[in-house]
Design a protein around this motif. Structure first.
Motif, PDB file in Angstrom:
ATOM      1  N   VAL A  88      24.574  31.045  17.361  1.00  0.00           N
ATOM      2  CA  VAL A  88      25.891  31.151  16.721  1.00  0.00           C
ATOM      3  C   VAL A  88      26.904  30.258  17.444  1.00  0.00           C
ATOM      4  CG1 VAL A  88      27.820  32.724  16.247  1.00  0.00           C
ATOM      5  CG2 VAL A  88      25.461  33.451  15.776  1.00  0.00           C
ATOM      6  N   LEU A  89      26.887  30.304  18.773  1.00  0.00           N
ATOM      7  CA  LEU A  89      27.829  29.483  19.545  1.00  0.00           C
ATOM      8  C   LEU A  89      27.575  27.997  19.323  1.00  0.00           C
ATOM      9  CD1 LEU A  89      27.875  31.517  22.871  1.00  0.00           C
ATOM     10  CD2 LEU A  89      29.741  31.318  21.202  1.00  0.00           C
ATOM     11  N   LEU A  90      26.319  27.600  19.242  1.00  0.00           N
ATOM     12  CA  LEU A  90      26.003  26.195  18.982  1.00  0.00           C
ATOM     13  C   LEU A  90      26.508  25.767  17.608  1.00  0.00           C
ATOM     14  CD1 LEU A  90      22.416  25.938  20.506  1.00  0.00           C
ATOM     15  CD2 LEU A  90      24.510  24.865  21.381  1.00  0.00           C
ATOM     16  N   LEU A  91      26.370  26.631  16.621  1.00  0.00           N
ATOM     17  CA  LEU A  91      26.898  26.314  15.291  1.00  0.00           C
ATOM     18  C   LEU A  91      28.414  26.152  15.333  1.00  0.00           C
ATOM     19  CD1 LEU A  91      24.714  28.617  13.023  1.00  0.00           C
ATOM     20  CD2 LEU A  91      24.641  26.110  13.168  1.00  0.00           C
ATOM     21  N   LEU A  92      29.105  27.039  16.053  1.00  0.00           N
ATOM     22  CA  LEU A  92      30.558  26.914  16.189  1.00  0.00           C
ATOM     23  C   LEU A  92      30.927  25.630  16.935  1.00  0.00           C
ATOM     24  CD1 LEU A  92      31.525  30.601  17.055  1.00  0.00           C
ATOM     25  CD2 LEU A  92      32.163  29.330  14.986  1.00  0.00           C
ATOM     26  N   HIS A  93      30.166  25.301  17.967  1.00  0.00           N
ATOM     27  CA  HIS A  93      30.414  24.089  18.758  1.00  0.00           C
ATOM     28  C   HIS A  93      30.270  22.839  17.873  1.00  0.00           C
ATOM     29  CE1 HIS A  93      30.623  21.623  22.360  1.00  0.00           C
ATOM     30  NE2 HIS A  93      29.442  21.105  22.115  1.00  0.00           N
ATOM     31  N   VAL A  94      29.202  22.786  17.109  1.00  0.00           N
ATOM     32  CA  VAL A  94      28.962  21.643  16.218  1.00  0.00           C
ATOM     33  C   VAL A  94      30.038  21.593  15.129  1.00  0.00           C
ATOM     34  CG1 VAL A  94      27.378  20.681  14.495  1.00  0.00           C
ATOM     35  CG2 VAL A  94      26.498  21.488  16.696  1.00  0.00           C
ATOM     36  N   ALA A  95      30.400  22.751  14.584  1.00  0.00           N
ATOM     37  CA  ALA A  95      31.442  22.791  13.563  1.00  0.00           C
ATOM     38  C   ALA A  95      32.769  22.265  14.127  1.00  0.00           C
ATOM     39  CB  ALA A  95      31.619  24.211  13.031  1.00  0.00           C
ATOM     40  N   GLY A  96      33.081  22.650  15.360  1.00  0.00           N
ATOM     41  CA  GLY A  96      34.301  22.158  16.000  1.00  0.00           C
ATOM     42  C   GLY A  96      34.259  20.661  16.210  1.00  0.00           C
ATOM     43  N   ALA A  97      33.112  20.153  16.638  1.00  0.00           N
ATOM     44  CA  ALA A  97      32.970  18.703  16.845  1.00  0.00           C
ATOM     45  C   ALA A  97      33.122  17.958  15.518  1.00  0.00           C
ATOM     46  CB  ALA A  97      31.632  18.400  17.488  1.00  0.00           C
ATOM     47  N   LEU A  98      32.542  18.476  14.476  1.00  0.00           N
ATOM     48  CA  LEU A  98      32.655  17.830  13.164  1.00  0.00           C
ATOM     49  C   LEU A  98      34.081  17.904  12.638  1.00  0.00           C
ATOM     50  CD1 LEU A  98      29.337  19.028  11.480  1.00  0.00           C
ATOM     51  CD2 LEU A  98      29.872  16.746  12.369  1.00  0.00           C
ATOM     52  N   TYR A  99      34.766  18.991  12.941  1.00  0.00           N
ATOM     53  CA  TYR A  99      36.155  19.155  12.506  1.00  0.00           C
ATOM     54  C   TYR A  99      37.051  18.069  13.124  1.00  0.00           C
ATOM     55  CZ  TYR A  99      40.734  21.321  11.831  1.00  0.00           C
ATOM     56  OH  TYR A  99      42.046  21.563  11.482  1.00  0.00           O
TER      57      TYR A  99
END
Length: 163
Positions: free
Chosen positions: A151-162
């Motif tokens: 879950v944290l990795l998904l949030l991390h990647v989502a933040g980077a893409l944002y």
């Protein structure tokens, strides 16, 4: 750039440690969740497969410790803050939890191997693996933290893409 201000970019070694740790974490998560978990401990190749998983975990540990030292000893670029204070808090929280969760994963993995007595077998000594690692309490934590880490990795990647 003024030497007292933040850097414009992360140092290349920091970036390399980030990507190497990230790749090893993804490979280890996949190996544990999709492969190792489904192979009975009686399968002759399982100790060698576990050995690769453990070595990857130990390399991740070293990389994360190096990143902590680098974080403390070097200037960092300004964060990609947005005008939403909630997102800024989320960014900080996710980064802290990524470190905590990776260290928890490594600790529970080592704890599982230690309590089960499987270290010697995993690293080539004669013997057999326990019938099930689930008989050892750290194994439950290892599974729990693997899901938190996903879950944290998904949030991390989502933040980077944002950004």
């Amino acid at each position: 750039m003024n030497p007292t201000t933040a850097r414009e970019r992360y140092h290349p070694l920091w970036v390399a440690a980030h990507w190497l740790a990230g790749i090893l974490i993804l490979v280890s998560l996949y190996g544990g969740i999709a492969v190792l978990r489904h192979i009975p401990n009686e399968v002759p190749d399982k100790p060698a497969m576990l050995q690769g998983h453990v070595i990857a975990g130990l390399v991740i540990l070293v990389l994360m410790l190096v990143r902590l030292v680098m974080r403390a000893a070097s200037k960092k670029p300004r964060p990609a803050d947005v005008e939403n204070p909630w997102l800024n808090r989320l960014r900080k929280t996710v980064h802290v939890l990524l470190y905590v969760t990776v260290f928890a994963m490594i600790s529970t993995g080592i704890g599982t191997l230690g309590m089960s007595g499987a270290f010697p077998v995993v690293f080539g000594e004669p013997g057999v693996l326990p019938a099930s690692f689930w008989d050892y309490p750290p194994r439950l934590g290892h599974m729990f933290f693997s899901r938190v880490l996903l879950v944290l990795l998904l949030l991390h990647v989502a933040g980077a893409l944002y950004h």
